[in-house]
Design an enzyme around this catalytic site. Structure first.
Site, short mmCIF file in Angstrom:
data_model
loop_
_atom_site.label_atom_id
_atom_site.label_comp_id
_atom_site.label_asym_id
_atom_site.label_seq_id
_atom_site.Cartn_x
_atom_site.Cartn_y
_atom_site.Cartn_z
N ASP A 188 -19.51 4.84 -2.79
CA ASP A 188 -20.40 4.40 -3.86
C ASP A 188 -20.57 2.90 -3.67
O ASP A 188 -19.59 2.17 -3.42
CB ASP A 188 -19.81 4.67 -5.24
CG ASP A 188 -20.13 6.08 -5.76
OD1 ASP A 188 -20.55 6.92 -4.94
OD2 ASP A 188 -19.95 6.32 -6.96
N HIS A 237 -15.07 2.58 -8.30
CA HIS A 237 -15.88 1.38 -8.52
C HIS A 237 -14.99 0.16 -8.79
O HIS A 237 -14.13 0.20 -9.66
CB HIS A 237 -16.90 1.55 -9.65
CG HIS A 237 -17.76 2.76 -9.42
ND1 HIS A 237 -18.48 3.35 -10.42
CD2 HIS A 237 -18.02 3.48 -8.29
CE1 HIS A 237 -19.16 4.39 -9.92
NE2 HIS A 237 -18.88 4.49 -8.62
N CYS A 347 -23.11 -2.17 -13.58
CA CYS A 347 -23.44 -0.80 -13.14
C CYS A 347 -24.94 -0.48 -13.29
O CYS A 347 -25.50 0.25 -12.48
CB CYS A 347 -22.70 0.22 -13.99
SG CYS A 347 -20.93 0.19 -13.82
O1 DAV Z 1 -12.52 0.88 -15.96
O2 DAV Z 1 -13.41 2.78 -16.30
C1 DAV Z 1 -15.60 1.52 -14.75
C2 DAV Z 1 -16.47 1.30 -13.55
C3 DAV Z 1 -17.82 1.83 -13.80
N1 DAV Z 1 -18.67 1.78 -12.63
C4 DAV Z 1 -13.31 1.75 -15.65
C5 DAV Z 1 -14.17 1.57 -14.41
#
Ligand code: DAV
Length: 357
Positions: A188, A237, A347
Site C-alpha cells: 500500500d 500504513h 490518507c
Molecule cells: O493507527 O490505526 C491508521 C493508518 C491509516 N492509514 C492506526 C493506523
C-alpha cells in the site's frame, strides 16, 4: 521547461509547499471484505463483524464524510492549491471499499506517480475505477511518468499460508509476521513516505518484501527505499507512526518505533525526533465509531508547508502541542466522519506537486 508547461507531478518530501493534490470522495463506500485473518490482524476487534461483502458504511457517516471532504478540498483551493477529485464510483456494487483514501493506492516519487500493487483483493480495481481520468490528464503532460500496477497473472496466492506466528521486528523472516506471504509484490502506498531521495517505508500486513523490491525497481534514478524497523503488530500504513512536520523535525508514535530505529537511517541523522508524549484519547460518542483506526490517527496530518498542517477539529491537545513546542500553525478542520471510514487528512489525499524550497 517551456513557459506554460506546468509541472503536474513533482514531490520529493512531505512538507514543502503543497501546490497540487488529489482529495478523495466518500459516496457509496462499503466496508472492505477480506479474509477474516486479515481483518483480525489489522482492524479494531470490536468492529470486525462489519467487514463482510455488501455492507455499506452507515448512510449518515457517508454523507457527512462527503461534506467534510468537500469542505477540506475547498479550504485547500482557497489557499491556492490545485485539487483533483476522483470519479464517483458505486463501491458497493463493484465489491470495492472507497474513493476516500487515495493515499493507499498512489505514491508520488519525484515526477513519477506509482500505483500500488494492493494486497487486498477488494482494492485491486480501485485506481482503475476512480482515478483513470486523473492519471490520463497527468500522464499527458510529457514531463511526468505514470506507473500502473503490475497485472496478477493466474491465481492470487498472496494469502496462502499467511499467519502470524509471533512478532519480531518486522525485518526478519517476513512471512513469519504477516498475514500476506511473499509470493508476489504487494504494497500500500501509505506504507511509504518521501524524505528527499530517501523513501522510508515499513513492512506490514499489506506490504511485503517483494513489494519493497518492486518499488525500488521503479522509482526514478537516485531514489532509494529504506525499511524502518517498527514494532506494530497490527501494522498497516506508516502514516500514523511517523509525522515529519518540516525538514529536520519529526514526531513519532513511541509504541511503534523508536529514536534508535529512526537514527539508523542516515536521512534522520541530524533530525530532531520527538515521541508524541500523550496517549491519544478515543473519541467518545456521539462522535462516529472509529471502525478501522486507532486514536493515533491524529498523527495522520497533512502539511501544507513547513508551518501549516491540517489537524482534525477534535485533536486540540495535539494542535496545542505542535503550536507551543514547534511554532506550527495547525488548521483545524472537521474530519471525524472521514476518520470513521479509515483515515485522516494524509490518507484522504495524494500529494502531486510540492514545490522545492
Ligand atoms: O493507527 O490505526 C491508521 C493508518 C491509516 N492509514 C492506526 C493506523
Amino acid at each position: 521547461m517551456a513557459a506554460g508547461d506546468a509541472t503536474l507531478i513533482s514531490a520529493d518530501n512531505e512538507w514543502s509547499p503543497l501546490r497540487a493534490v488529489i482529495v478523495g470522495r466518500a459516496e457509496n463506500s462499503a466496508f472492505p471484505s477480506e479474509p477474516a485473518k486479515m481483518i483480525e490482524a489489522t482492524m479494531p476487534a470490536e468492529h470486525a463483524a462489519n467487514f463482510k461483502p455488501g455492507n455499506p458504511f452507515p448512510a449518515e457517516i457517508l454523507s457527512k464524510a462527503q461534506e467534510e471532504l468537500d469542505n477540506f478540498a475547498a479550504i485547500l483551493q482557497s489557499k491556492g492549491i490545485r485539487v483533483y477529485r476522483p470519479r464517483k464510483v458505486d463501491w458497493l456494487k463493484e465489491g470495492g471499499y472507497t474513493g476516500a483514501m487515495p493515499r493507499d493506492g498512489l505514491l508520488t516519487v519525484g515526477n513519477t506517480l506509482i500505483e500500488a500493487p494492493f494486497a487486498w483483493g477488494c482494492r485491486r480495481n480501485e485506481i482503475n475505477l476512480g482515478y483513470v481520468d486523473i492519471l490520463s490528464e497527468l500522464g499527458a503532460s510529457g514531463t511526468s511518468r505514470i506507473c500502473r500496477a503490475p497485472q496478477i497473472v493466474g491465481k492470487d496466492t498472496i494469502y496462502d499460508d499467511g499467519k502470524i506466528k509471533g512478532f519480531g521486528n518486522g525485518n526478519g523472516d517476513d512471512s513469519s509476521h504477516w498475514i500476506v506471504n511473499n509470493s508476489r509484490p504487494a504494497f500500500d502506498a501509505a506504507d511509504f513516505m518521501r524524505f528527499g531521495k530517501t523513501i522510508i517505508g515499513q513492512l506490514s500486513h499489506v506490504t511485503n518484501r517483494k513489494g519493497v523490491d518492486y518499488l525500488q525497481a521503479i522509482v526514478p534514478g537516485g531514489y532509494s527505499v529504506e525499511i524502518l524497523e517498527t514494532t506494530d503488530e497490527h501494522a498497516m500504513h506508516i502514516d500514523a507512526t511517523i509525522l515529519p512536520l518540516r525538514k529536520g523535525l519529526l514526531v513519532y508514535h513511541p509504541e511503534r518505533t523508536s529514536k534508535a530505529a529512526l537514527r539508523g537511517h542516515d536521512v534522520f541523522r541530524d533530525w530532531e525526533l520527538h515521541a508524541y508524549p500523550f496517549a491519544p484519547q478515543p473519541r467518545e460518542p456521539p462522535g462516529p465509531p472509529m471502525f478501522m483506526c486507532s486514536p493515533w490517527l491524529l498523527l495522520n496530518a497533512l502539511s501544507l508547508d513547513e508551518n501549516r498542517i491540517m489537524v482534525e477539529a477534535n485533536d486540540t491537545q495535539f494542535a496545542s502541542w505542535v503550536t507551543d513546542k514547534f511554532g506550527m500553525t495547525p488548521i483545524l478542520c472537521p474530519f471525524q466522519h472521514v476518520n470513521s471510514m479509515g483515515g485522516s487528512f494524509h490518507c484522504a489525499t495524494v500529494d502531486l506537486v510540492r514545490s522545492s524550497v
